[in-house]
Design a protein around this motif. Structure first.
Motif, PDB file in Angstrom:
ATOM      1  N   ALA A   1       0.702  -1.283  -0.147  1.00 35.01           N
ATOM      2  CA  ALA A   1       0.109  -0.037   0.050  1.00 35.01           C
ATOM      3  C   ALA A   1       0.864   1.243  -0.121  1.00 35.01           C
ATOM      4  O   ALA A   1       0.718   2.250  -0.820  1.00 35.01           O
ATOM      5  CB  ALA A   1      -0.859   0.158   1.314  1.00 35.01           C
ATOM      6  N   SER A   2       1.826   1.229   0.897  1.00 33.77           N
ATOM      7  CA  SER A   2       2.421   2.576   1.115  1.00 33.77           C
ATOM      8  C   SER A   2       3.540   2.798  -0.033  1.00 33.77           C
ATOM      9  O   SER A   2       3.530   3.948  -0.579  1.00 33.77           O
ATOM     10  CB  SER A   2       3.191   2.658   2.330  1.00 33.77           C
ATOM     11  OG  SER A   2       4.650   2.253   2.369  1.00 33.77           O
ATOM     12  N   GLU A   3       4.291   1.741  -0.666  1.00 30.67           N
ATOM     13  CA  GLU A   3       5.042   1.763  -1.736  1.00 30.67           C
ATOM     14  C   GLU A   3       4.295   2.230  -2.905  1.00 30.67           C
ATOM     15  O   GLU A   3       4.968   2.975  -3.847  1.00 30.67           O
ATOM     16  CB  GLU A   3       6.091   0.595  -2.003  1.00 30.67           C
ATOM     17  CG  GLU A   3       7.219   0.705  -0.959  1.00 30.67           C
ATOM     18  CD  GLU A   3       8.020   2.111  -0.909  1.00 30.67           C
ATOM     19  OE1 GLU A   3       8.408   2.381  -1.958  1.00 30.67           O
ATOM     20  OE2 GLU A   3       8.041   2.556   0.049  1.00 30.67           O
ATOM     21  N   THR A   4       3.090   1.562  -3.082  1.00 31.68           N
ATOM     22  CA  THR A   4       2.447   1.921  -4.335  1.00 31.68           C
ATOM     23  C   THR A   4       1.988   3.393  -4.420  1.00 31.68           C
ATOM     24  O   THR A   4       2.248   4.104  -5.337  1.00 31.68           O
ATOM     25  CB  THR A   4       1.239   1.056  -4.427  1.00 31.68           C
ATOM     26  OG1 THR A   4       1.297  -0.126  -4.293  1.00 31.68           O
ATOM     27  CG2 THR A   4       0.411   1.326  -5.949  1.00 31.68           C
ATOM     28  N   ALA A   5       1.519   3.837  -3.244  1.00 22.36           N
ATOM     29  CA  ALA A   5       1.120   5.086  -3.137  1.00 22.36           C
ATOM     30  C   ALA A   5       1.903   6.335  -3.135  1.00 22.36           C
ATOM     31  O   ALA A   5       1.658   7.235  -4.169  1.00 22.36           O
ATOM     32  CB  ALA A   5       0.052   5.168  -2.003  1.00 22.36           C
ATOM     33  N   ASN A   6       3.096   5.991  -2.533  1.00 22.61           N
ATOM     34  CA  ASN A   6       3.963   7.225  -2.599  1.00 22.61           C
ATOM     35  C   ASN A   6       4.716   7.238  -4.097  1.00 22.61           C
ATOM     36  O   ASN A   6       5.089   8.367  -4.354  1.00 22.61           O
ATOM     37  CB  ASN A   6       5.194   7.107  -1.383  1.00 22.61           C
ATOM     38  CG  ASN A   6       5.918   6.073  -1.758  1.00 22.61           C
ATOM     39  OD1 ASN A   6       6.144   5.432  -2.680  1.00 22.61           O
ATOM     40  ND2 ASN A   6       6.425   5.623  -0.541  1.00 22.61           N
ATOM     41  N   ASN A   7       4.561   6.153  -4.901  1.00 29.30           N
ATOM     42  CA  ASN A   7       5.321   6.272  -5.939  1.00 29.30           C
ATOM     43  C   ASN A   7       4.119   6.863  -7.210  1.00 29.30           C
ATOM     44  O   ASN A   7       4.471   7.409  -8.258  1.00 29.30           O
ATOM     45  CB  ASN A   7       5.846   5.140  -6.750  1.00 29.30           C
ATOM     46  CG  ASN A   7       7.267   4.661  -6.214  1.00 29.30           C
ATOM     47  OD1 ASN A   7       8.202   5.493  -6.663  1.00 29.30           O
ATOM     48  ND2 ASN A   7       7.430   4.017  -5.126  1.00 29.30           N
ATOM     49  N   ALA A   8       2.939   6.530  -6.872  1.00 28.92           N
ATOM     50  CA  ALA A   8       1.864   6.981  -7.676  1.00 28.92           C
ATOM     51  C   ALA A   8       1.853   8.309  -7.721  1.00 28.92           C
ATOM     52  O   ALA A   8       1.459   9.115  -8.491  1.00 28.92           O
ATOM     53  CB  ALA A   8       0.426   6.321  -7.254  1.00 28.92           C
ATOM     54  N   VAL A   9       2.230   8.955  -6.459  1.00 27.76           N
ATOM     55  CA  VAL A   9       2.335  10.348  -6.234  1.00 27.76           C
ATOM     56  C   VAL A   9       3.142  11.188  -7.326  1.00 27.76           C
ATOM     57  O   VAL A   9       2.987  12.376  -7.747  1.00 27.76           O
ATOM     58  CB  VAL A   9       2.929  10.910  -4.864  1.00 27.76           C
ATOM     59  CG1 VAL A   9       3.355  12.314  -4.759  1.00 27.76           C
ATOM     60  CG2 VAL A   9       1.908  10.558  -3.841  1.00 27.76           C
ATOM     61  N   THR A  10       4.090  10.553  -7.982  1.00 21.71           N
ATOM     62  CA  THR A  10       5.100  11.001  -8.907  1.00 21.71           C
ATOM     63  C   THR A  10       4.579  11.383  -9.897  1.00 21.71           C
ATOM     64  O   THR A  10       4.555  12.838 -10.446  1.00 21.71           O
ATOM     65  CB  THR A  10       6.291  10.172  -9.261  1.00 21.71           C
ATOM     66  OG1 THR A  10       5.863   8.886  -9.626  1.00 21.71           O
ATOM     67  CG2 THR A  10       7.418   9.857  -8.036  1.00 21.71           C
TER      68      THR A  10
END
Lengths: 507, 325
Positions: A302-311
């Motif tokens: 969850a956290s790694e998908t989300a923080n990269n989707a932020v890019t």
């Protein structure tokens, strides 16, 4: 299509590819070292790009940005210290996974889902940049305040056993962030009349202190008592997640990617908020809720998908409106400007080819990141073979250098140490430190947006309840709190009846 | 305590120089400057940082040692100024300064003022612009003023922060137009004012032209005027506020370089010449077009006079606004 064909050779020029890969490598290195951030890497890379044409230059900056965002997970998982604020939520389950000997799996999963999140947001950007930008600007101060308050409500999930302790920690975070110059009125707060404290408590400085100092102290204390703080890493293999593991997490991945893209596209929010919200929804809808915080792979997903989707999300307002959402995209904006690409609505008309090469460069950067990290994991996990007491000293040195380098301020090193010692004491009182990070991350935005909203409405509260979007998020906050209270009561009732049964049986 | 070390250092330096002079040695230090990299403290992120990095890069080509841009942000510039002010006056620590030296001091965030620094050279100027939405129907400044006077509602104006340069500029502008009491300033951090204008949450915004131009080309915003006395090269068709009805208004923000007070003249001159060469280079001119600032080199002497007169101007403006401490 024609534009894509024109853009393709530009993006696949050997120089461009080389610079994207180099940027990604630098980003990963900076991102994975606590205290060194991708913002810092971007500042260092920017002058190098002056000498190149627009496309390779922008490619290098984007590579650095994306590499840095994924790199933050490495130290979060291996040593329990997030390399970037966006990776703070990754620690929660990534580190327990590593301690149970599955560091390779956690790292491998982080890389794969990072690329998924990034490419997902890229696809959203290509398909609907204009639409998303139009939606994002409807988030005014009142709506952002409501969203951030919703982010704050995730403390409920992070607090662990005692909500009160979680709230204490969250409040400490909010208080820490008020130190320094107030952004809206330009007046000093809690600076005791000194100029040096005007710079305030930097989020990253506090975060490094909170995570690293207690960790280091525990490692050293355990060495003295003969114990073993760090887990013994046997042969850690690079273990990519199996297809089944990924399929099981597919809905978490998609929801997290949507959260990340959406939040990334709202200027002034950013990676940490997206990661915490994604983590919270993954936990809330998971069948193994109790396992979160103890090494649940879905938490890392969850956290790694989300923080990269932020890019990708953050690129939307940057390219279509010319508004940088965070310090990192502000540096990329500088790079775009200096190479003659002025972001804004006209970019998509006058510089279509460049826009497509930017898209391709982002895609390329993710390929580079996956490859570098895949082969890098073998190297990264070697760090676990270093004896804990020696590793502890190494971590401390890196943290001191890193916190100094953020703003070239030695005061920051003292702040890091001070906050860290406080963090150690708090963990002794079983007060969790993650809500402090949440308070630090969200506090500034929450306060600023609230005050701006009140100025906009000329002091009337109706600005908050006349906006449907704000009401929606306020509703979510109430729901989260209600669930928490009901859940806590039920648990207590269960506990009581267990005790009674036990007492009964003993009679 | 900081002062005492500095005093000791100065005494030692003075003794050293006296000794050197008495022994008949010519000044090797000044002749060989710089012997090590020069550190350029940068006070803000964003455009200020991008320009400083390019300037440092270009200056390095004209000096035997590199100039390194180092970021020390915070306190509206006060943190970086305080650092440079406390370093030795030997030319190895310079600051990429701006009118913020006056705003930070008069706000009471900095115990010293521009007199703590020796000017090196002015490099560039940036001129705030006033913009409104195209659908407001206001195509010039007079339209807007008329509508505001006729309306019983206040005009909401997006600015960067209370006491920021865009705030001071707006205050001077609306005061000049006689509608100061019909304006509410809405402070936004980090350059968000233009999208707040697009999203119809504010009626006007005073920000930097680069933030508006693309939206003007796409037909969503009208830039009504720029606050310098003359039009700017970036917007040749936009009148100055002075032309458009705010007669006598002339506000520009400058950026330049300064060193701690007492830096030897020979060293200042070397830095000034390197800055001049950088400012006049083709690359810097290209960047000025792209980023949206105007190159406006001024040598140390004239720059110093400008700082003094601008400081007085800012001081009186801030007292009028009740922002002066």
């Amino acid at each position: 299509m024609e534009i894509l064909l024109t853009a393709l050779p530009l993006a696949l020029d050997p120089l461009t590819i080389g610079l994207v890969v180099l940027g990604a490598l630098l980003g990963i290195i900076f991102g994975s070292i606590p205290g060194l951030t991708y913002s810092m890497a971007l500042v260092l890379v920017l002058p190098i790009t002056f000498k190149f044409d627009a496309v390779p230059a922008i490619g290098m900056l984007l590579g650095t940005y994306i590499g840095g965002m994924t790199g933050g997970s490495v130290s979060a998982i291996l040593i329990g210290i997030p390399g970037t604020p966006s990776a703070a939520a990754t620690v929660l389950d990534g580190y327990p996974l590593a301690k149970s000997g599955r560091a390779g799996l956690a790292l491998g999963t982080a890389v794969v889902v990072s690329a998924f999140g990034g490419l997902f947001s890229l696809a959203v950007m290509i398909v609907s940049v204009d639409l998303v930008a139009r939606l994002a600007i409807r988030f005014g101060p009142a709506e952002i305040f409501a969203l951030v308050l919703f982010g704050m409500s995730t403390i409920c999930g992070l607090a662990g056993k005692s909500l009160l302790r979680g709230l204490v920690a969250g409040t400490i975070g909010l208080l820490l962030m008020t130190v320094g110059m107030d952004e809206l009125d330009g007046v000093p707060r809690m600076t005791f009349g000194t100029t040096s404290l005007l710079q305030g408590v930097h989020l990253l400085v506090a975060m490094v202190g909170l995570f690293a100092v207690p960790q280091v102290m525990n490692m050293l204390a355990d060495y003295k008592s003969g114990g073993q703080a760090l887990y013994r890493a046997k042969a850690v293999k690079t273990e990519l997640p199996s297809f089944r593991q990924l399929r099981g997490n597919l809905s978490v991945m998609i929801r997290s990617a949507l959260i990340g893209t959406g939040i990334g596209s709202i200027p002034g929010t950013g990676g940490p908020i997206a990661a915490f919200l994604a983590y919270d929804q993954a936990r809330r809808f998971s069948p193994n809720k109790e396992n979160f915080g103890k090494g649940e792979l879905s938490g890392v997903v969850a956290s790694e998908t989300a923080n990269n989707a932020v890019t990708g999300g953050a690129m939307i307002p940057l390219l279509s409106l010319g508004i940088p959402g965070d310090p990192a995209t502000a540096i990329i904006l500088g790079g775009l400007l200096i190479h003659g690409l002025a972001p804004g609505p006209m970019l998509f008309m006058e510089n279509k080819v460049e826009v497509y090469t930017i898209y391709l460069a982002i895609g390329l950067a993710y390929i580079a990141v996956v490859l570098i990290q895949y082969f890098g994991i073998r190297l990264f996990v070697k760090i676990l073979r270093v004896p804990p007491h020696i590793l502890a000293v190494g971590i401390l040195v890196v943290c001191v250098v890193g916190t100094f380098a953020i703003r070239n301020s030695f005061l920051d090193v003292y702040v890091m140490t001070g906050v860290g010692l406080m963090g150690y004491l708090l963990t002794r009182f079983r007060i969790p430190v993650t809500p402090i990070v949440l308070g630090l991350v969200l506090g500034e935005t929450m306060e600023r947006e609230f005050r701006t909203a009140m100025i906009l409405s000329e002091g009337k509260f109706d600005i908050f309840y006349t906006s449907p979007m704000a009401l929606f998020f306020f509703g979510l906050v109430i729901a989260v709190i209600a669930f928490q209270l009901v859940g806590a009561r039920r648990e207590r009732a269960k506990l009581n009846s267990n005790v009674q049964e036990k007492a009964h049986a003993e009679n | 305590m900081v002062y005492s070390t500095k005093t000791i250092r100065n005494v030692m330096l003075a003794t050293g120089v006296a000794l050197a002079l008495s022994l008949g040695v010519t000044q090797p230090a000044a002749a060989e400057f710089p012997e090590k990299p020069v550190e350029m403290t940068v006070l803000f992120g964003g455009t200020a940082q991008t320009i400083s990095q390019l300037l440092a890069d270009l200056m390095s080509r004209n000096l035997p040692q590199p100039v390194v841009a180092v970021s020390r942000t915070g306190g509206g510039g006060a943190v970086g100024y305080a650092h440079v002010q406390s370093t030795a006056a030997d030319g190895y620590n310079i600051v990429w300064n701006s009118n913020s030296v006056s705003t930070a001091h008069h706000k009471g965030n900095m115990p010293f003022n521009y007199e703590a620094f020796t000017p090196i050279a002015r490099i560039s100027i940036e001129v705030p612009a006033l913009s409104v939405r195209a659908d407001s129907g206001w195509s010039n400044l007079a339209d807007m003023v008329e509508a505001v006077k006729a309306s019983d509602k206040k005009l909401k104006v997006g600015i960067s922060g209370n006491g920021s340069f865009t705030h001071l500029t707006s205050a001077a502008l609306f005061d000049n137009l006689g509608i100061a009491d019909k304006v509410t300033y809405v402070p936004y951090g980090k350059g968000k004012a233009p999208i707040e204008l697009l999203a119809k949450r504010v009626d006007a915004a005073v920000q930097w032209p680069g933030q508006f131009i693309s939206h003007q080309k796409s037909g969503e915003l009208n830039i009504l005027c720029v606050t310098s006395e003359q039009r700017i090269a970036l917007l040749p068709n936009t009148p100055s506020c002075d032309e458009a009805g705010a007669s006598g208004l002339d506000i520009t923000m400058w950026r330049g370089l300064a060193a701690p007070k007492g830096t030897p003249a020979a060293i200042v001159e070397k830095l000034q010449n390197a800055a001049k060469a950088a400012a006049e280079s083709g690359e810097f001119q290209e960047a000025s077009k792209n980023i949206g600032f105007t190159i406006a080199y001024l040598p140390a002497g004239e720059f110093g006079k400008l700082i003094v007169s601008d400081d007085a101007k800012i001081s009186s403006l801030m007292s009028e606004l009740g922002l002066k401490k």
